[in-house]
Motif scaffolding. Structure first.
Motif, PDB file in Angstrom:
ATOM      1  N   GLY A  81      23.792  -4.329  -5.205  1.00  0.00           N
ATOM      2  CA  GLY A  81      24.171  -5.178  -4.085  1.00  0.00           C
ATOM      3  C   GLY A  81      23.381  -4.891  -2.816  1.00  0.00           C
ATOM      4  N   VAL A  82      22.126  -4.510  -2.979  1.00  0.00           N
ATOM      5  CA  VAL A  82      21.269  -4.153  -1.849  1.00  0.00           C
ATOM      6  C   VAL A  82      20.270  -5.277  -1.599  1.00  0.00           C
ATOM      7  CG1 VAL A  82      19.472  -2.530  -1.107  1.00  0.00           C
ATOM      8  CG2 VAL A  82      21.514  -1.676  -2.263  1.00  0.00           C
ATOM      9  N   ALA A  83      20.071  -5.638  -0.343  1.00  0.00           N
ATOM     10  CA  ALA A  83      19.091  -6.668   0.017  1.00  0.00           C
ATOM     11  C   ALA A  83      17.690  -6.188  -0.320  1.00  0.00           C
ATOM     12  CB  ALA A  83      19.199  -6.997   1.501  1.00  0.00           C
ATOM     13  N   PHE A  84      16.875  -7.113  -0.823  1.00  0.00           N
ATOM     14  CA  PHE A  84      15.513  -6.760  -1.246  1.00  0.00           C
ATOM     15  C   PHE A  84      14.525  -7.843  -0.854  1.00  0.00           C
ATOM     16  CE2 PHE A  84      12.089  -7.266  -4.362  1.00  0.00           C
ATOM     17  CZ  PHE A  84      11.465  -6.040  -4.232  1.00  0.00           C
ATOM     18  N   ALA A  85      13.357  -7.408  -0.436  1.00  0.00           N
ATOM     19  CA  ALA A  85      12.210  -8.301  -0.233  1.00  0.00           C
ATOM     20  C   ALA A  85      10.992  -7.569  -0.753  1.00  0.00           C
ATOM     21  CB  ALA A  85      12.035  -8.634   1.247  1.00  0.00           C
ATOM     22  N   GLY A  86      10.140  -8.257  -1.480  1.00  0.00           N
ATOM     23  CA  GLY A  86       8.958  -7.609  -2.047  1.00  0.00           C
ATOM     24  C   GLY A  86       7.706  -8.400  -1.775  1.00  0.00           C
ATOM     25  N   ASP A  87       6.585  -7.698  -1.756  1.00  0.00           N
ATOM     26  CA  ASP A  87       5.313  -8.356  -1.504  1.00  0.00           C
ATOM     27  C   ASP A  87       4.190  -7.601  -2.220  1.00  0.00           C
ATOM     28  OD1 ASP A  87       3.579 -10.242  -0.481  1.00  0.00           O
ATOM     29  OD2 ASP A  87       3.459  -9.334   1.499  1.00  0.00           O
ATOM     30  N   THR A  88       3.149  -8.336  -2.544  1.00  0.00           N
ATOM     31  CA  THR A  88       1.935  -7.776  -3.110  1.00  0.00           C
ATOM     32  C   THR A  88       0.839  -7.942  -2.079  1.00  0.00           C
ATOM     33  OG1 THR A  88       2.626  -8.439  -5.325  1.00  0.00           O
ATOM     34  CG2 THR A  88       0.288  -7.954  -5.019  1.00  0.00           C
ATOM     35  N   ILE A  89       0.132  -6.861  -1.789  1.00  0.00           N
ATOM     36  CA  ILE A  89      -0.964  -6.934  -0.833  1.00  0.00           C
ATOM     37  C   ILE A  89      -2.232  -6.401  -1.477  1.00  0.00           C
ATOM     38  CG2 ILE A  89       0.557  -6.743   1.173  1.00  0.00           C
ATOM     39  CD1 ILE A  89      -0.349  -3.815   1.444  1.00  0.00           C
ATOM     40  N   GLU A  90      -3.358  -6.742  -0.889  1.00  0.00           N
ATOM     41  CA  GLU A  90      -4.648  -6.285  -1.403  1.00  0.00           C
ATOM     42  C   GLU A  90      -5.303  -5.399  -0.356  1.00  0.00           C
ATOM     43  OE1 GLU A  90      -8.721  -8.440  -2.836  1.00  0.00           O
ATOM     44  OE2 GLU A  90      -6.827  -9.451  -3.318  1.00  0.00           O
ATOM     45  N   ARG A  91      -5.559  -4.145  -0.738  1.00  0.00           N
ATOM     46  CA  ARG A  91      -6.232  -3.196   0.150  1.00  0.00           C
ATOM     47  C   ARG A  91      -7.129  -2.301  -0.695  1.00  0.00           C
ATOM     48  NH1 ARG A  91      -3.653  -5.862   3.015  1.00  0.00           N
ATOM     49  NH2 ARG A  91      -2.684  -5.464   5.012  1.00  0.00           N
ATOM     50  N   SER A  92      -8.252  -1.909  -0.150  1.00  0.00           N
ATOM     51  CA  SER A  92      -9.150  -1.023  -0.894  1.00  0.00           C
ATOM     52  C   SER A  92      -8.679   0.425  -0.831  1.00  0.00           C
ATOM     53  CB  SER A  92     -10.583  -1.140  -0.376  1.00  0.00           C
ATOM     54  OG  SER A  92     -10.624  -0.852   0.996  1.00  0.00           O
ATOM     55  N   GLU A  96      -3.310   3.317   2.887  1.00  0.00           N
ATOM     56  CA  GLU A  96      -3.342   2.541   4.133  1.00  0.00           C
ATOM     57  C   GLU A  96      -2.502   1.283   4.009  1.00  0.00           C
ATOM     58  OE1 GLU A  96      -7.450   1.879   5.122  1.00  0.00           O
ATOM     59  OE2 GLU A  96      -7.730   3.935   5.834  1.00  0.00           O
ATOM     60  N   GLY A  97      -2.553   0.642   2.847  1.00  0.00           N
ATOM     61  CA  GLY A  97      -1.711  -0.528   2.606  1.00  0.00           C
ATOM     62  C   GLY A  97      -0.235  -0.190   2.719  1.00  0.00           C
ATOM     63  N   ILE A  98       0.137   0.986   2.219  1.00  0.00           N
ATOM     64  CA  ILE A  98       1.530   1.427   2.269  1.00  0.00           C
ATOM     65  C   ILE A  98       1.954   1.715   3.704  1.00  0.00           C
ATOM     66  CG2 ILE A  98       3.122   3.277   1.593  1.00  0.00           C
ATOM     67  CD1 ILE A  98       1.417   3.448  -1.049  1.00  0.00           C
ATOM     68  N   THR A  99       1.149   2.489   4.423  1.00  0.00           N
ATOM     69  CA  THR A  99       1.523   2.844   5.799  1.00  0.00           C
ATOM     70  C   THR A  99       1.480   1.630   6.721  1.00  0.00           C
ATOM     71  OG1 THR A  99      -0.731   3.618   6.283  1.00  0.00           O
ATOM     72  CG2 THR A  99       0.891   5.280   5.576  1.00  0.00           C
ATOM     73  N   GLU A 100       0.537   0.712   6.499  1.00  0.00           N
ATOM     74  CA  GLU A 100       0.486  -0.522   7.297  1.00  0.00           C
ATOM     75  C   GLU A 100       1.718  -1.380   7.046  1.00  0.00           C
ATOM     76  OE1 GLU A 100      -3.178  -2.455   6.216  1.00  0.00           O
ATOM     77  OE2 GLU A 100      -4.399  -0.871   7.109  1.00  0.00           O
ATOM     78  N   THR A 101       2.143  -1.454   5.797  1.00  0.00           N
ATOM     79  CA  THR A 101       3.332  -2.239   5.468  1.00  0.00           C
ATOM     80  C   THR A 101       4.572  -1.633   6.103  1.00  0.00           C
ATOM     81  OG1 THR A 101       2.350  -2.963   3.383  1.00  0.00           O
ATOM     82  CG2 THR A 101       4.748  -3.154   3.570  1.00  0.00           C
ATOM     83  N   ALA A 102       4.687  -0.313   6.070  1.00  0.00           N
ATOM     84  CA  ALA A 102       5.830   0.359   6.700  1.00  0.00           C
ATOM     85  C   ALA A 102       5.904  -0.006   8.182  1.00  0.00           C
ATOM     86  CB  ALA A 102       5.743   1.869   6.520  1.00  0.00           C
ATOM     87  N   LYS A 103       4.769   0.017   8.835  1.00  0.00           N
ATOM     88  CA  LYS A 103       4.729  -0.309  10.265  1.00  0.00           C
ATOM     89  C   LYS A 103       5.037  -1.789  10.504  1.00  0.00           C
ATOM     90  CE  LYS A 103       1.821  -0.116  14.367  1.00  0.00           C
ATOM     91  NZ  LYS A 103       0.515   0.232  14.924  1.00  0.00           N
ATOM     92  N   ALA A 104       4.393  -2.669   9.761  1.00  0.00           N
ATOM     93  CA  ALA A 104       4.567  -4.112   9.945  1.00  0.00           C
ATOM     94  C   ALA A 104       5.996  -4.567   9.681  1.00  0.00           C
ATOM     95  CB  ALA A 104       3.605  -4.873   9.030  1.00  0.00           C
TER      96      ALA A 104
END
Length: 144
Positions: A81-92, A96-104
């Motif tokens: 019963g937990v709210a969820f949102a997911g996304d796929t991103i492209e990063r080399s 950095e993709g993980i830390t950028e997503t955390a911030k965004a």
């Protein structure tokens, strides 16, 4: 205490264990779970028609793997019963993709598996978890 928990996934069993742990933690805190799957860009060399075909095949397979991984996370959250949102991103650079997503996304915690790759691949590529620990601006909880 926590409002948004970021859960990066690479589709490994350990990432799925981290997802279950994060969903349990989010339930206790009344938090939302944000899932992210980081795809490495296609190593495009730009020579001939085969490159475009290879790019499409690579992206199709990578997106399928991402969808499967995020579905596991979504199911873990739904069961609790937990709210969820997911996304796929492209990063080399995955961390950095993980830390950028955390911030965004305004996440206040990152929960991830200690490693996804094994053997020589992990040795050569380094530990994404270690790099997230080093560079994240929010607490990181590592699931072994």
């Amino acid at each position: 205490m926590f409002k948004k928990v970021l859960v990066p996934s690479d589709g490994s069993d350990l990432a799925h264990k981290a997802a279950e742990f994060a969903a349990d933690l989010a339930k206790v805190h009344g938090a939302e779970v944000i899932g992210v799957y980081v795809i490495d860009p296609f190593p495009y060399i730009g020579i001939g028609d085969a490159s475009a075909v290879g790019l499409q095949a690579y992206l199709s397979e990578a997106k399928q793997a991402a969808n499967r991984s995020l579905e596991v996370l979504a199911d873990s959250c739904k069961q609790r019963g937990v709210a969820f949102a997911g996304d796929t991103i492209e990063r080399s650079v995955v961390y950095e993709g993980i830390t950028e997503t955390a911030k965004a996304e305004g996440c206040d915690l990152i929960v991830m598996g200690s490693h996804g790759r094994k053997g020589m691949e992990a040795l050569f590529l380094g530990s994404v978890a270690q790099k997230v620990l080093t560079h994240a601006k929010v607490p990181v909880l590592i699931v072994k």
